[in-house]
Design a protein around this motif. Structure first.
Motif, PDB file in Angstrom:
ATOM      1  N   SER A 146      73.457  56.977  36.602  1.00  0.00           N
ATOM      2  CA  SER A 146      74.342  57.013  37.757  1.00  0.00           C
ATOM      3  C   SER A 146      73.561  57.480  38.982  1.00  0.00           C
ATOM      4  CB  SER A 146      75.524  57.945  37.487  1.00  0.00           C
ATOM      5  OG  SER A 146      76.354  57.410  36.471  1.00  0.00           O
ATOM      6  N   THR A 147      74.018  57.054  40.129  1.00  0.00           N
ATOM      7  CA  THR A 147      73.293  57.367  41.362  1.00  0.00           C
ATOM      8  C   THR A 147      73.369  58.841  41.721  1.00  0.00           C
ATOM      9  OG1 THR A 147      75.270  56.709  42.588  1.00  0.00           O
ATOM     10  CG2 THR A 147      73.557  55.055  42.294  1.00  0.00           C
ATOM     11  N   ALA A 148      74.356  59.543  41.184  1.00  0.00           N
ATOM     12  CA  ALA A 148      74.478  60.984  41.400  1.00  0.00           C
ATOM     13  C   ALA A 148      74.570  61.664  40.048  1.00  0.00           C
ATOM     14  CB  ALA A 148      75.716  61.294  42.234  1.00  0.00           C
ATOM     15  N   ALA A 149      74.237  62.955  40.022  1.00  0.00           N
ATOM     16  CA  ALA A 149      74.286  63.695  38.764  1.00  0.00           C
ATOM     17  C   ALA A 149      75.388  64.733  38.771  1.00  0.00           C
ATOM     18  CB  ALA A 149      72.938  64.374  38.496  1.00  0.00           C
ATOM     19  N   ILE A 166      84.565  50.423  25.612  1.00  0.00           N
ATOM     20  CA  ILE A 166      83.902  51.214  26.647  1.00  0.00           C
ATOM     21  C   ILE A 166      83.357  52.487  26.027  1.00  0.00           C
ATOM     22  CG2 ILE A 166      84.235  52.540  28.771  1.00  0.00           C
ATOM     23  CD1 ILE A 166      86.329  50.504  29.599  1.00  0.00           C
ATOM     24  N   VAL A 167      82.079  52.752  26.279  1.00  0.00           N
ATOM     25  CA  VAL A 167      81.437  53.992  25.835  1.00  0.00           C
ATOM     26  C   VAL A 167      81.429  54.962  27.003  1.00  0.00           C
ATOM     27  CG1 VAL A 167      79.314  55.045  24.977  1.00  0.00           C
ATOM     28  CG2 VAL A 167      80.032  52.800  24.125  1.00  0.00           C
ATOM     29  N   VAL A 224      76.289  56.779  32.318  1.00  0.00           N
ATOM     30  CA  VAL A 224      77.121  55.703  32.853  1.00  0.00           C
ATOM     31  C   VAL A 224      78.197  55.310  31.848  1.00  0.00           C
ATOM     32  CG1 VAL A 224      75.299  54.740  34.312  1.00  0.00           C
ATOM     33  CG2 VAL A 224      75.522  53.955  31.944  1.00  0.00           C
ATOM     34  N   PHE A 225      79.230  54.650  32.331  1.00  0.00           N
ATOM     35  CA  PHE A 225      80.172  53.959  31.455  1.00  0.00           C
ATOM     36  C   PHE A 225      79.514  52.641  31.029  1.00  0.00           C
ATOM     37  CE2 PHE A 225      82.989  56.511  34.165  1.00  0.00           C
ATOM     38  CZ  PHE A 225      83.884  57.047  33.238  1.00  0.00           C
ATOM     39  N   THR A 226      79.649  52.296  29.768  1.00  0.00           N
ATOM     40  CA  THR A 226      79.096  51.023  29.295  1.00  0.00           C
ATOM     41  C   THR A 226      80.188  50.235  28.589  1.00  0.00           C
ATOM     42  OG1 THR A 226      76.871  51.942  28.994  1.00  0.00           O
ATOM     43  CG2 THR A 226      77.378  49.897  27.831  1.00  0.00           C
ATOM     44  N   ALA A 227      80.470  49.064  29.120  1.00  0.00           N
ATOM     45  CA  ALA A 227      81.456  48.160  28.504  1.00  0.00           C
ATOM     46  C   ALA A 227      80.702  46.996  27.874  1.00  0.00           C
ATOM     47  CB  ALA A 227      82.439  47.656  29.556  1.00  0.00           C
ATOM     48  N   SER A 228      81.108  46.614  26.668  1.00  0.00           N
ATOM     49  CA  SER A 228      80.447  45.500  25.987  1.00  0.00           C
ATOM     50  C   SER A 228      81.464  44.725  25.170  1.00  0.00           C
ATOM     51  CB  SER A 228      79.325  46.007  25.073  1.00  0.00           C
ATOM     52  OG  SER A 228      79.830  46.881  24.081  1.00  0.00           O
ATOM     53  N   VAL A 229      81.186  43.439  24.986  1.00  0.00           N
ATOM     54  CA  VAL A 229      82.087  42.601  24.195  1.00  0.00           C
ATOM     55  C   VAL A 229      81.273  41.526  23.484  1.00  0.00           C
ATOM     56  CG1 VAL A 229      82.577  40.961  26.068  1.00  0.00           C
ATOM     57  CG2 VAL A 229      84.254  41.296  24.233  1.00  0.00           C
ATOM     58  N   GLU A 246      79.623  36.732  25.515  1.00  0.00           N
ATOM     59  CA  GLU A 246      79.008  38.038  25.278  1.00  0.00           C
ATOM     60  C   GLU A 246      78.638  38.659  26.633  1.00  0.00           C
ATOM     61  OE1 GLU A 246      75.660  37.824  22.742  1.00  0.00           O
ATOM     62  OE2 GLU A 246      76.791  37.181  20.986  1.00  0.00           O
ATOM     63  N   ARG A 247      78.812  39.981  26.731  1.00  0.00           N
ATOM     64  CA  ARG A 247      78.575  40.600  28.035  1.00  0.00           C
ATOM     65  C   ARG A 247      78.397  42.104  27.893  1.00  0.00           C
ATOM     66  NH1 ARG A 247      82.614  39.109  33.092  1.00  0.00           N
ATOM     67  NH2 ARG A 247      81.345  39.962  34.800  1.00  0.00           N
ATOM     68  N   VAL A 248      77.567  42.679  28.752  1.00  0.00           N
ATOM     69  CA  VAL A 248      77.370  44.127  28.831  1.00  0.00           C
ATOM     70  C   VAL A 248      77.414  44.535  30.294  1.00  0.00           C
ATOM     71  CG1 VAL A 248      75.833  46.073  28.379  1.00  0.00           C
ATOM     72  CG2 VAL A 248      75.948  44.188  26.739  1.00  0.00           C
ATOM     73  N   ILE A 249      78.249  45.522  30.604  1.00  0.00           N
ATOM     74  CA  ILE A 249      78.364  46.020  31.979  1.00  0.00           C
ATOM     75  C   ILE A 249      78.194  47.536  31.974  1.00  0.00           C
ATOM     76  CG2 ILE A 249      79.817  46.208  34.032  1.00  0.00           C
ATOM     77  CD1 ILE A 249      81.341  43.748  33.116  1.00  0.00           C
ATOM     78  N   HIS A 250      77.284  48.029  32.805  1.00  0.00           N
ATOM     79  CA  HIS A 250      77.144  49.474  33.029  1.00  0.00           C
ATOM     80  C   HIS A 250      77.791  49.814  34.365  1.00  0.00           C
ATOM     81  CE1 HIS A 250      74.425  49.919  29.654  1.00  0.00           C
ATOM     82  NE2 HIS A 250      73.611  48.998  30.150  1.00  0.00           N
ATOM     83  N   LEU A 251      78.580  50.892  34.382  1.00  0.00           N
ATOM     84  CA  LEU A 251      79.245  51.320  35.616  1.00  0.00           C
ATOM     85  C   LEU A 251      78.877  52.756  35.945  1.00  0.00           C
ATOM     86  CD1 LEU A 251      81.590  49.717  33.631  1.00  0.00           C
ATOM     87  CD2 LEU A 251      82.584  49.508  35.903  1.00  0.00           C
TER      88      LEU A 251
END
Length: 456
Positions: free
Chosen positions: A279-282, A307-308, A316-321, A329-334
């Motif tokens: 993440s851009t901030a801690a 979502i992890v 980060v939040f990590t969404a995967s399917v 298939e997809r992986v998104i980090h937020l």
């Protein structure tokens, strides 16, 4: 373990050597091949088996009312099972429960199932990861022999390589050299003799092998990317030639030292060792789970995603399917604090080898073309078990009493040059096979020396 089709080519040193090679490889690999086929067949239907075994947890009655917010469902789960929230999976369909992953004080993770309409906690299971249940987790581990440690995993890798070589040598032994002119089809595409007779088993083995050979090659080669040594080399080669994960994904953000495969239950094979962004901030106020789910759904991620939760202040939040539709298939980090996507990877973003590997893995696991994919592979696995058993029966019927009954090389001949070329090529492409070849060569040399001493 195929016997010669006719006598014309049996006298050639290469033919006899390949027959002997085919025999020993088949005999040694048979138990593991049967284990791989049985566990693979079960895992093809893991979703159906999980739904049958745990229907009271996974299936709910669809309602006309709106589903409760993710935060409300998580709160109900934590009330019933206190611990630390690790992940959340929204209902994949109107008749599916929400899944909340919680780590207890002992560090073990459980999946808590919650009715999304009324928030009723339906129960929990020990977290089986992508397998979906403890029972399928056991099947998955047995399939790769991970219970037996790294050595057993290398054995499975060697067996996969040997299956490719046995298929090639089996086709060579099957090839109807003398029967092409006569038009004879017995033992080529039809089975001669009656059950119980040696010829019947020989033909059943040969004919089954030729029809199932394509599936053997496919399953072996699509399983190898997961292997310990061959898979790593293929992974490195794909990146080296620019056909794996394209460069540049990590230029905008700092990354952690944690690989993706340690973050989510299943990562796309070609990126499983890639780091997760930070993440851009801690510090700050983390984004709400409701907003994260809404963002992921707004980006068009296919239903069934999970979502992890971030595990560290800069995580980060990590969404995967991984639906039964490979292109989705997809992986998104937020970002943990803003909730904005930092990284969004889809199949189309991968290099050629990456896309091929994901398609191969998807079909290998029965997750590409629905029920047809599962049934075709099930039929192939049943045929491979039949192929293996028919080879064992054929060997048992032809072996002399008190002897192994291995095919012998023609007297007075050395090692055929063709076999040396095949062995070198096969050993280089499949290193675990090469190591086993060297071990077998030492055994053969020792056995030959012993025979010479006895006859001297």
């Amino acid at each position: 373990m195929t016997e010669p089709l006719q006598g014309g080519a049996v006298g050639s040193a290469l033919y006899r050597a390949l027959w002997r090679w085919h025999f020993f490889a088949g005999l040694i690999c048979a138990p593991i091949v049967i284990l791989l086929c049985v566990t693979g067949a079960l895992y093809l239907f893991k979703d159906e088996i999980n739904d049958s075994l745990h229907r009271d947890l996974r299936i709910v009655a669809p309602q006309a009312t709106e589903k409760l917010a993710p935060s409300a469902l998580v709160a109900r789960a934590l009330e019933a099972h206190p611990g630390t929230l690790k992940g959340y999976a929204p209902p994949a369909a109107p008749d599916r429960a929400a899944e909340v992953k919680i780590a207890g004080s002992d560090g073990l993770k459980d999946i808590v199932y919650v009715d999304p309409y009324d928030g009723r906690v339906l129960g929990s299971l020990w977290d089986g990861g992508f397998a979906g249940s403890p029972s399928m987790y056991v099947v998955r581990k047995l399939h790769s022999l991970q219970y037996a440690g790294w050595f057993a995993e290398r054995v499975v890798e060697g067996v996969a390589g040997w299956m490719v070589l046995m298929t090639a040598s089996g086709i060579y032994l099957w090839w109807p050299r003398g029967q092409q002119k006569s038009g004879q089809r017995g033992g080529v595409i039809t089975v001669r003799g009656k059950p119980g007779k040696r010829m019947f088993w020989r033909d059943l083995h040969a004919v089954t092998g030729i029809f199932v050979s394509v599936f053997i090659l496919f399953l072996a080669m699509t399983g190898l990317p997961w292997s310990g040594y061959w898979g790593k080399q293929f992974y490195a080669t794909a990146y080296a030639i620019g056909m794996g994960m394209p460069d540049g994904y990590w230029d905008k953000y700092p990354v952690s030292t944690v690989p993706l495969k340690d973050t989510i239950d299943r990562a796309p094979w070609i990126v499983e060792n890639q780091p997760t962004p930070l993440s851009t901030a801690a510090s700050g106020i983390p984004a709400k789970l409701d907003d994260v789910v809404r963002t992921v759904e707004g980006l068009g991620m296919a239903p069934g995603f999970a979502i992890v939760m971030p595990s560290k202040p800069d995580g980060v939040f990590t969404a995967s399917v991984y639906p039964d539709d490979v292109p989705k298939e997809r992986v998104i980090h937020l970002d943990q604090y803003t909730g904005k996507p930092l990284f969004d990877m889809q199949l189309k973003d991968l290099g050629l080898f990456g896309r091929l590997a994901e398609w191969g893995v998807g079909i290998h696991m029965g997750q590409a073309f629905g029920l047809a994919n599962q049934l075709v592979l099930l039929a192939a696995l049943v045929a491979i078990v039949g192929l293996t058993l028919s080879g064992l029966v054929m060997w048992w019927k032809r072996r002399p009493a008190g002897s192994l009954g291995a095919p012998r090389l023609p007297a007075g001949t050395g090692v055929p040059k063709g076999l040396i070329v095949i062995a070198i090529a096969g050993g280089l492409f499949f290193p675990m096979v090469g190591i086993s070849m060297l071990a077998f060569a030492v055994f053969e040399a020792a056995a030959f020396g012993t025979r010479r001493m006895r006859t001297a």
